[in-house]
Design a protein around this motif. Structure first.
Motif, PDB file in Angstrom:
ATOM      1  N   ARG A  54      19.045  -3.508  15.778  1.00 56.21           N
ATOM      2  CA  ARG A  54      18.468  -4.778  16.205  1.00 56.21           C
ATOM      3  C   ARG A  54      17.022  -4.512  16.587  1.00 56.21           C
ATOM      4  NH1 ARG A  54      21.259  -9.018  18.831  1.00 56.21           N
ATOM      5  NH2 ARG A  54      23.071  -8.339  17.656  1.00 56.21           N
ATOM      6  N   LEU A  55      16.094  -5.205  15.940  1.00 55.80           N
ATOM      7  CA  LEU A  55      14.674  -5.107  16.245  1.00 55.80           C
ATOM      8  C   LEU A  55      14.154  -6.495  16.576  1.00 55.80           C
ATOM      9  CD1 LEU A  55      13.596  -2.775  13.294  1.00 55.80           C
ATOM     10  CD2 LEU A  55      14.054  -2.111  15.655  1.00 55.80           C
ATOM     11  N   TRP A  56      13.147  -6.555  17.432  1.00 58.12           N
ATOM     12  CA  TRP A  56      12.535  -7.821  17.824  1.00 58.12           C
ATOM     13  C   TRP A  56      11.052  -7.760  17.488  1.00 58.12           C
ATOM     14  CZ3 TRP A  56      16.385  -5.408  20.418  1.00 58.12           C
ATOM     15  CH2 TRP A  56      17.524  -6.174  20.690  1.00 58.12           C
ATOM     16  N   PRO A  57      10.525  -8.807  16.873  1.00 53.86           N
ATOM     17  CA  PRO A  57       9.103  -8.810  16.544  1.00 53.86           C
ATOM     18  C   PRO A  57       8.252  -9.280  17.716  1.00 53.86           C
ATOM     19  CG  PRO A  57      10.130 -10.767  15.671  1.00 53.86           C
ATOM     20  CD  PRO A  57      11.227  -9.959  16.319  1.00 53.86           C
ATOM     21  N   LEU A  58       7.053  -8.736  17.792  1.00 56.69           N
ATOM     22  CA  LEU A  58       6.053  -9.194  18.750  1.00 56.69           C
ATOM     23  C   LEU A  58       4.995  -9.929  17.945  1.00 56.69           C
ATOM     24  CD1 LEU A  58       4.824  -9.054  21.666  1.00 56.69           C
ATOM     25  CD2 LEU A  58       3.507  -7.107  20.815  1.00 56.69           C
ATOM     26  N   ASP A  59       4.593 -11.089  18.403  1.00 60.63           N
ATOM     27  CA  ASP A  59       3.549 -11.886  17.750  1.00 60.63           C
ATOM     28  C   ASP A  59       3.849 -12.108  16.270  1.00 60.63           C
ATOM     29  OD1 ASP A  59       2.195 -12.015  20.162  1.00 60.63           O
ATOM     30  OD2 ASP A  59       0.932 -10.292  19.702  1.00 60.63           O
ATOM     31  N   VAL A  60       4.675 -13.088  16.024  1.00 60.32           N
ATOM     32  CA  VAL A  60       5.021 -13.464  14.652  1.00 60.32           C
ATOM     33  C   VAL A  60       3.905 -14.357  14.115  1.00 60.32           C
ATOM     34  CG1 VAL A  60       6.717 -14.620  13.194  1.00 60.32           C
ATOM     35  CG2 VAL A  60       7.475 -13.342  15.207  1.00 60.32           C
ATOM     36  N   ASP A  61       3.172 -13.845  13.137  1.00 63.01           N
ATOM     37  CA  ASP A  61       2.065 -14.609  12.560  1.00 63.01           C
ATOM     38  C   ASP A  61       2.529 -15.509  11.427  1.00 63.01           C
ATOM     39  OD1 ASP A  61       0.201 -13.462  14.318  1.00 63.01           O
ATOM     40  OD2 ASP A  61      -0.014 -11.719  13.020  1.00 63.01           O
ATOM     41  N   ALA A  95       1.566  -0.352  13.457  1.00 63.39           N
ATOM     42  CA  ALA A  95       2.849  -0.976  13.776  1.00 63.39           C
ATOM     43  C   ALA A  95       3.053  -2.347  13.137  1.00 63.39           C
ATOM     44  CB  ALA A  95       2.990  -1.099  15.298  1.00 63.39           C
ATOM     45  N   ARG A  96       2.103  -2.851  12.406  1.00 60.88           N
ATOM     46  CA  ARG A  96       2.199  -4.180  11.800  1.00 60.88           C
ATOM     47  C   ARG A  96       3.061  -4.125  10.539  1.00 60.88           C
ATOM     48  NH1 ARG A  96      -0.881  -8.245  12.950  1.00 60.88           N
ATOM     49  NH2 ARG A  96      -0.623 -10.092  11.690  1.00 60.88           N
ATOM     50  N   TYR A  97       3.899  -5.168  10.360  1.00 63.63           N
ATOM     51  CA  TYR A  97       4.774  -5.251   9.195  1.00 63.63           C
ATOM     52  C   TYR A  97       4.751  -6.646   8.597  1.00 63.63           C
ATOM     53  CZ  TYR A  97       6.780  -0.704  10.149  1.00 63.63           C
ATOM     54  OH  TYR A  97       6.937   0.635  10.329  1.00 63.63           O
ATOM     55  N   SER A  98       4.919  -6.690   7.281  1.00 60.48           N
ATOM     56  CA  SER A  98       5.146  -7.950   6.590  1.00 60.48           C
ATOM     57  C   SER A  98       6.259  -7.709   5.592  1.00 60.48           C
ATOM     58  CB  SER A  98       3.874  -8.435   5.879  1.00 60.48           C
ATOM     59  OG  SER A  98       3.504  -7.527   4.862  1.00 60.48           O
ATOM     60  N   GLY A  99       6.888  -8.788   5.164  1.00 63.26           N
ATOM     61  CA  GLY A  99       7.952  -8.598   4.198  1.00 63.26           C
ATOM     62  C   GLY A  99       8.709  -9.870   3.892  1.00 63.26           C
ATOM     63  N   VAL A 100       9.787  -9.678   3.144  1.00 64.05           N
ATOM     64  CA  VAL A 100      10.718 -10.743   2.799  1.00 64.05           C
ATOM     65  C   VAL A 100      12.107 -10.207   3.078  1.00 64.05           C
ATOM     66  CG1 VAL A 100      11.707 -12.103   0.916  1.00 64.05           C
ATOM     67  CG2 VAL A 100       9.232 -11.746   1.030  1.00 64.05           C
ATOM     68  N   GLY A 101      12.913 -11.005   3.778  1.00 66.22           N
ATOM     69  CA  GLY A 101      14.271 -10.587   4.099  1.00 66.22           C
ATOM     70  C   GLY A 101      15.269 -11.707   3.910  1.00 66.22           C
ATOM     71  N   GLN A 102      16.529 -11.321   3.915  1.00 64.20           N
ATOM     72  CA  GLN A 102      17.634 -12.264   3.747  1.00 64.20           C
ATOM     73  C   GLN A 102      18.076 -12.784   5.113  1.00 64.20           C
ATOM     74  OE1 GLN A 102      21.142 -10.487   2.106  1.00 64.20           O
ATOM     75  NE2 GLN A 102      22.295 -12.379   2.171  1.00 64.20           N
ATOM     76  N   VAL A 103      18.185 -14.089   5.240  1.00 63.96           N
ATOM     77  CA  VAL A 103      18.664 -14.688   6.480  1.00 63.96           C
ATOM     78  C   VAL A 103      20.169 -14.427   6.580  1.00 63.96           C
ATOM     79  CG1 VAL A 103      18.974 -16.844   7.768  1.00 63.96           C
ATOM     80  CG2 VAL A 103      16.880 -16.456   6.432  1.00 63.96           C
ATOM     81  N   ILE A 104      20.590 -13.743   7.664  1.00 66.49           N
ATOM     82  CA  ILE A 104      22.018 -13.455   7.841  1.00 66.49           C
ATOM     83  C   ILE A 104      22.635 -14.260   8.970  1.00 66.49           C
ATOM     84  CG2 ILE A 104      21.931 -11.165   6.782  1.00 66.49           C
ATOM     85  CD1 ILE A 104      21.937  -9.978   9.641  1.00 66.49           C
ATOM     86  N   ASP A 105      21.801 -14.865   9.815  1.00 61.57           N
ATOM     87  CA  ASP A 105      22.275 -15.712  10.905  1.00 61.57           C
ATOM     88  C   ASP A 105      21.148 -16.682  11.249  1.00 61.57           C
ATOM     89  OD1 ASP A 105      23.097 -16.906  13.284  1.00 61.57           O
ATOM     90  OD2 ASP A 105      23.771 -15.041  14.207  1.00 61.57           O
ATOM     91  N   ALA A 106      21.136 -17.831  10.581  1.00 63.29           N
ATOM     92  CA  ALA A 106      20.048 -18.798  10.752  1.00 63.29           C
ATOM     93  C   ALA A 106      19.980 -19.343  12.171  1.00 63.29           C
ATOM     94  CB  ALA A 106      20.190 -19.935   9.751  1.00 63.29           C
ATOM     95  N   ALA A 107      21.128 -19.553  12.809  1.00 62.49           N
ATOM     96  CA  ALA A 107      21.155 -20.136  14.152  1.00 62.49           C
ATOM     97  C   ALA A 107      20.451 -19.255  15.183  1.00 62.49           C
ATOM     98  CB  ALA A 107      22.597 -20.393  14.586  1.00 62.49           C
ATOM     99  N   PHE A 144       7.732 -12.956   6.273  1.00 67.74           N
ATOM    100  CA  PHE A 144       7.260 -12.795   7.648  1.00 67.74           C
ATOM    101  C   PHE A 144       6.091 -11.830   7.721  1.00 67.74           C
ATOM    102  CE2 PHE A 144      10.555  -9.646   6.959  1.00 67.74           C
ATOM    103  CZ  PHE A 144       9.989  -8.481   7.444  1.00 67.74           C
ATOM    104  N   ASP A 145       5.356 -11.942   8.831  1.00 62.95           N
ATOM    105  CA  ASP A 145       4.259 -11.035   9.148  1.00 62.95           C
ATOM    106  C   ASP A 145       4.259 -10.919  10.666  1.00 62.95           C
ATOM    107  OD1 ASP A 145       1.917  -9.604   9.450  1.00 62.95           O
ATOM    108  OD2 ASP A 145       0.701 -10.930   8.228  1.00 62.95           O
ATOM    109  N   VAL A 146       4.405  -9.689  11.179  1.00 64.92           N
ATOM    110  CA  VAL A 146       4.512  -9.473  12.616  1.00 64.92           C
ATOM    111  C   VAL A 146       3.534  -8.385  13.059  1.00 64.92           C
ATOM    112  CG1 VAL A 146       6.913 -10.231  12.702  1.00 64.92           C
ATOM    113  CG2 VAL A 146       6.415  -7.809  12.449  1.00 64.92           C
ATOM    114  N   THR A 147       3.063  -8.506  14.287  1.00 61.22           N
ATOM    115  CA  THR A 147       2.137  -7.529  14.839  1.00 61.22           C
ATOM    116  C   THR A 147       2.824  -6.203  15.132  1.00 61.22           C
ATOM    117  OG1 THR A 147       0.837  -9.289  15.834  1.00 61.22           O
ATOM    118  CG2 THR A 147       0.558  -7.097  16.764  1.00 61.22           C
ATOM    119  N   ARG A 148       4.101  -6.285  15.583  1.00 58.46           N
ATOM    120  CA  ARG A 148       4.811  -5.071  15.984  1.00 58.46           C
ATOM    121  C   ARG A 148       6.303  -5.352  15.994  1.00 58.46           C
ATOM    122  NH1 ARG A 148       3.538  -3.488  21.988  1.00 58.46           N
ATOM    123  NH2 ARG A 148       5.472  -4.581  22.443  1.00 58.46           N
TER     124      ARG A 148
END
Length: 137
Positions: free
Chosen positions: A55-62, A91-103, A128-132
């Motif tokens: 489980r990871l949490w993004p900081l500053d979702v751009d 530490a910045r990441y961008s990408g495309v992922g599959q939604v596994i739990d929309a709620a 998505f694009d996140v700072t960290r």
């Protein structure tokens, strides 16, 4: 047929590197078995070889948006829905992922479960694009 990936059945992440292991906070490199990411950890008592929940949490979702629009033909959805995870700088990441739990805003990308913490629209893939990325133990 395999069960769909959920946070409950996602494999644990393995710590492969700890920067500043003598500090209270550290950047750690985590492996999902399919890819590696650098995540911020505080407080951090992790050592190389530690296993943590996936489980990871993004900081500053751009950016957090659908990878394609609902009215696109199925054959045009294939390219923008290809899973990717790109590392930019420390530490910045961008990408495309599959939604596994929309709620709960949970997305699976390259073996990592990222929890955006907000409900996602009824889509199968997000960009998505996140700072960290942060991890918690």
């Amino acid at each position: 047929m395999n069960d769909p990936m959920t946070p409950a059945n996602a494999p644990e992440l393995v710590v492969t590197r700890v920067d500043s292991p003598d500090e209270e906070a550290a950047f750690v490199t985590l492996s999902s078995g399919a890819a590696e990411v650098v995540a911020f950890c505080h407080p951090c008592e992790l050592v190389v070889g530690s296993r943590i929940p996936n489980r990871l949490w993004p900081l500053d979702v751009d950016v957090l948006q659908a990878a394609y629009l609902d009215d696109w033909p199925e054959e045009e959805r294939a390219a923008p829905s290809v899973e990717r995870l790109e590392h930019h700088g420390h530490a910045r990441y961008s990408g495309v992922g599959q939604v596994i739990d929309a709620a709960h805003g949970r997305v699976l990308v390259r073996g990592f479960v990222i929890e955006f913490g907000e409900a996602l629209a009824d889509v199968r893939h997000v960009e998505f694009d996140v700072t960290r990325l942060d991890c918690a133990v």
